[in-house]
Design an enzyme around this catalytic site. Structure first.
Site, PDB file in Angstrom:
ATOM      1  N   HIS A 138       2.123   5.795  -1.321  1.00 41.98           N
ATOM      2  CA  HIS A 138       1.218   4.759  -1.817  1.00 41.98           C
ATOM      3  C   HIS A 138      -0.200   5.130  -1.358  1.00 41.98           C
ATOM      4  O   HIS A 138      -0.809   4.406  -0.556  1.00 41.98           O
ATOM      5  CB  HIS A 138       1.658   3.377  -1.340  1.00 41.98           C
ATOM      6  N   TYR A 153      -0.739  -6.063 -14.219  1.00 34.86           N
ATOM      7  CA  TYR A 153      -1.760  -7.040 -13.864  1.00 34.86           C
ATOM      8  C   TYR A 153      -2.536  -7.577 -15.058  1.00 34.86           C
ATOM      9  O   TYR A 153      -2.827  -8.759 -15.129  1.00 34.86           O
ATOM     10  CB  TYR A 153      -2.777  -6.411 -12.889  1.00 34.86           C
ATOM     11  N   GLU A 195       5.080  -4.547  -9.061  1.00 38.12           N
ATOM     12  CA  GLU A 195       3.912  -5.332  -8.611  1.00 38.12           C
ATOM     13  C   GLU A 195       3.458  -6.246  -9.730  1.00 38.12           C
ATOM     14  O   GLU A 195       3.459  -5.850 -10.894  1.00 38.12           O
ATOM     15  CB  GLU A 195       2.708  -4.432  -8.257  1.00 38.12           C
ATOM     16  N   ARG A 254       9.489  -4.723  -1.071  1.00 37.31           N
ATOM     17  CA  ARG A 254       9.005  -3.378  -1.380  1.00 37.31           C
ATOM     18  C   ARG A 254       7.896  -3.014  -0.393  1.00 37.31           C
ATOM     19  O   ARG A 254       6.899  -3.731  -0.302  1.00 37.31           O
ATOM     20  CB  ARG A 254       8.478  -3.319  -2.813  1.00 37.31           C
ATOM     21  N   ASN A 306       3.912  -1.699 -12.533  1.00 37.45           N
ATOM     22  CA  ASN A 306       2.935  -2.570 -11.875  1.00 37.45           C
ATOM     23  C   ASN A 306       2.084  -3.178 -12.975  1.00 37.45           C
ATOM     24  O   ASN A 306       1.380  -2.454 -13.681  1.00 37.45           O
ATOM     25  CB  ASN A 306       2.037  -1.767 -10.927  1.00 37.45           C
ATOM     26  N   GLU A 356       1.751   4.280  -8.729  1.00 41.44           N
ATOM     27  CA  GLU A 356       0.622   4.350  -9.661  1.00 41.44           C
ATOM     28  C   GLU A 356      -0.005   5.730  -9.771  1.00 41.44           C
ATOM     29  O   GLU A 356      -1.168   5.947  -9.388  1.00 41.44           O
ATOM     30  CB  GLU A 356      -0.435   3.303  -9.287  1.00 41.44           C
TER      31      GLU A 356
HETATM   32  C1  PNW Z   1      -2.606  -1.729  -7.376  1.00 44.12           C
HETATM   33  N1  PNW Z   1      -7.211  -0.870 -11.854  1.00 44.12           N
HETATM   34  O1  PNW Z   1      -3.835  -1.106  -7.518  1.00 44.12           O
HETATM   35  C2  PNW Z   1      -2.029  -1.117  -6.117  1.00 44.12           C
HETATM   36  O2  PNW Z   1      -0.750  -0.596  -6.261  1.00 44.12           O
HETATM   37  C3  PNW Z   1      -2.131  -1.971  -4.905  1.00 44.12           C
HETATM   38  O3  PNW Z   1      -2.134  -1.175  -3.762  1.00 44.12           O
HETATM   39  C4  PNW Z   1      -3.357  -2.856  -5.018  1.00 44.12           C
HETATM   40  O4  PNW Z   1      -3.614  -3.570  -3.842  1.00 44.12           O
HETATM   41  C5  PNW Z   1      -3.117  -3.792  -6.185  1.00 44.12           C
HETATM   42  O5  PNW Z   1      -2.811  -3.093  -7.371  1.00 44.12           O
HETATM   43  C6  PNW Z   1      -4.271  -4.723  -6.454  1.00 44.12           C
HETATM   44  O6  PNW Z   1      -5.430  -4.005  -6.790  1.00 44.12           O
HETATM   45  C7  PNW Z   1      -4.629  -1.120  -8.632  1.00 44.12           C
HETATM   46  O7  PNW Z   1      -8.405  -0.572 -11.637  1.00 44.12           O
HETATM   47  C8  PNW Z   1      -5.944  -0.732  -8.444  1.00 44.12           C
HETATM   48  O8  PNW Z   1      -6.791  -1.121 -13.022  1.00 44.12           O
HETATM   49  C9  PNW Z   1      -6.792  -0.652  -9.510  1.00 44.12           C
HETATM   50  C10 PNW Z   1      -6.329  -0.954 -10.773  1.00 44.12           C
HETATM   51  C11 PNW Z   1      -5.012  -1.345 -10.967  1.00 44.12           C
HETATM   52  C12 PNW Z   1      -4.165  -1.436  -9.885  1.00 44.12           C
END
Ligand code: PNW
Length: 495
Positions: A154, A335, A397, A108, A333, A201
């Site tokens: 992006h 995390y 992601e 991707r 995405n 996002e």
């Molecule tokens: C994503 N938050 O960003 C992005 O899609 C990527 O470009 C980035 O490098 C990656 O996650 C890691 O940060 C985020 O604050 C940025 O919750 C901030 C947040 C979540 C995702």
């Protein structure tokens, strides 16, 4: 670097494998990721143009809002920019070679809008050099059996469009400009690119870039700006989806189109009804804001109640457009997670990193917002499946920044990233459990293929499964243990 599976040999003749001490054997695949399940899913890696390409003023490219923002003193950690980044602009052949060696067959990436259209707007010429660069890139990928998944946006809006009319703040101008850019990309690359993601996002685009103003262009436009941006973005997505479906693109190119939404899982802080409601309000505020309209509904009621007049309304025709061109896949995405507690109002919520007893929801990564909560992946995937009618999901992601990793100067030492391998092991176990329970996940992309420009945090947070030495002008790559782990159990095993 040794990428073959030495497990058998290491058990019988350890003396003949001097690298074994330096490169520990990867731990086994997570228990719930059966070989059958690992075969069913396509496992890959992700990056984004501004974070990896560099070549910021080469080939006729004009600046994006991130170029201008990062060049302003005091905006990024250490004054970092994406001017060179990983220099993938020059090193993509080497990177695809490495991907192929790791068994990666799904990649991707995103396009730099201002590389393809330096003047940005509708009717402006496609840059021959920008076009040639992406043609070479895509051909180099395909030649190694790597399938492209292309994100159009992006975060790197051409600065000219920000200057001309405030970018996402002016939907009437942004939507046709984005549709033109999308059409240019479909036209040029759609014969070879079969998977398209309109926006990465939307929540980050509109909250951080236009609401809070902590991201480029760095101007806080408040709630009105945030929700105007969201509205514009949804309509721009719909315009691109309609174009892709109706015009010759989809019928002849036979590709698929979706969006990548950031999703934080919000778990009720207690078993109380008030906290359950707070958790739902929290999910509405991030996931529902975009997913509810895209799946043919409208903005969530809780959003309307909390945002009030600053939340725009869709016309019937606009809502019909979402229903007429449903997502071919939903990109997620994922995390991290939070607890949600009632804030005493019916429509709000209070997020928390700790439960009612004060226990943290999970250990912290290098990124302050990223708490490691593997069990939340399963919850989120099942929630999305239930709420939106079991859509096909691409996890676009998933990854982690390892505490202290950016301070490790020796790349060989930075490659010993057991924290990251543990992260993937736990999160993938959770994902596999959700799939066994019915979540329709067909692709998964680790964020990120390599260390890169982590936005405001510059190079102080590393998400790569491959290390990049940013102090060396040649930007050499080193495979980390987490990459070997994913290669052995997922990249090589998958669809
Ligand atoms: C994503 N938050 O960003 C992005 O899609 C990527 O470009 C980035 O490098 C990656 O996650 C890691 O940060 C985020 O604050 C940025 O919750 C901030 C947040 C979540 C995702």
């Amino acid at each position: 670097m040794l990428l073959v599976d030495r497990r058998q040999g290491a058990q019988t003749k350890p003396a003949q494998l001097p690298a074994a001490a330096a490169e520990p054997l990867p731990p086994p695949a997570p228990g719930n990721c059966t070989p059958e399940l690992r075969r069913r899913i396509g496992w890959g890696v992700a990056t984004a143009a501004y974070q990896v390409e560099g070549g910021w003023d080469e080939g006729g490219r004009s600046p994006s809002v991130w170029d201008v923002f990062a060049h302003k003193p005091g905006t990024t950690a250490g004054g970092a920019t994406g001017d060179v980044a990983c220099d993938m602009y020059h090193k993509y052949e080497e990177d695809f070679e490495l991907m192929a060696r790791l068994g990666i067959r799904h990649y991707r990436l995103s396009l730099s809008w201002s590389r393809l259209l330096p003047q940005g707007g509708a009717g402006t010429p496609v840059s021959p050099e920008g076009l040639a660069f992406y043609n070479r890139l895509i051909d180099a990928m395909l030649a190694r059996g790597i399938e492209p998944y292309v994100t159009l946006y992006h975060w790197d809006l051409p600065q000219v469009l920000q200057d001309a009319y405030g970018g996402f703040l002016d939907g009437a101008r942004f939507v046709p400009d984005f549709a033109y850019y999308a059409a240019a990309a479909f036209e040029a690359f759609g014969g070879r690119v079969k998977n398209w993601i309109t926006f990465n996002e939307p929540w980050v685009v509109c909250k951080l870039h236009y609401g809070d103003g902590t991201f480029a262009p760095g101007i806080p436009f408040g709630l009105a700006g945030q929700y105007a941006c969201g509205h514009t973005l949804l309509l721009a997505h719909a315009a691109a989806a309609a174009l892709y479906a109706r015009q010759y693109y989809k019928p002849s190119q036979r590709g698929r189109l979706g969006v990548a939404l950031s999703m934080t899982w919000h778990e009720p802080g207690s078993a109380s009804e008030a906290d359950a409601r707070a958790a739902q309000n929290a999910r509405d505020s991030e996931i529902g804001w975009f997913a509810d309209p895209l799946f043919g509904g409208d903005y969530p009621e809780s959003l309307r109640r909390t945002v009030g007049a600053a939340l725009p309304a869709f016309s019937d025709a606009e809502r019909a457009a979402f229903a007429a061109h449903p997502l071919d896949f939903l990109g997620i995405n994922f995390y991290t997670a939070r607890y949600a507690f009632s804030d005493g109002t019916p429509w709000g919520f209070a997020p928390s990193e700790t439960d009612a007893a004060g226990a943290p929801i999970g250990p912290r990564a290098q990124s302050s917002w990223l708490l490691v909560v593997p069990w939340a992946f399963r919850r989120l995937l099942l929630y999305v499946s239930g709420r939106y009618g079991g859509p096909e999901v691409f996890v676009t992601e998933n990854g982690v920044s390892v505490p202290g990793e950016a301070g490790v100067a020796d790349p060989a030492a930075a490659a010993r990233d057991a924290f990251r391998t543990d992260f993937y092991r736990g999160y993938l176990d959770s994902l596999c459990t959700a799939v066994a329970e019915g979540a329709n996940v067909t692709r998964y992309f680790a964020w990120s293929f390599m260390d890169n420009f982590e936005w405001r945090m510059g190079y102080t947070e590393r998400f790569g499964i491959v290390a990049v030495n940013f102090t060396d002008p040649a930007r050499p790559r080193t495979v980390k243990d987490s990459a070997r782990y994913l290669a052995q159990h997922f990249f090589r095993a998958g669809a």
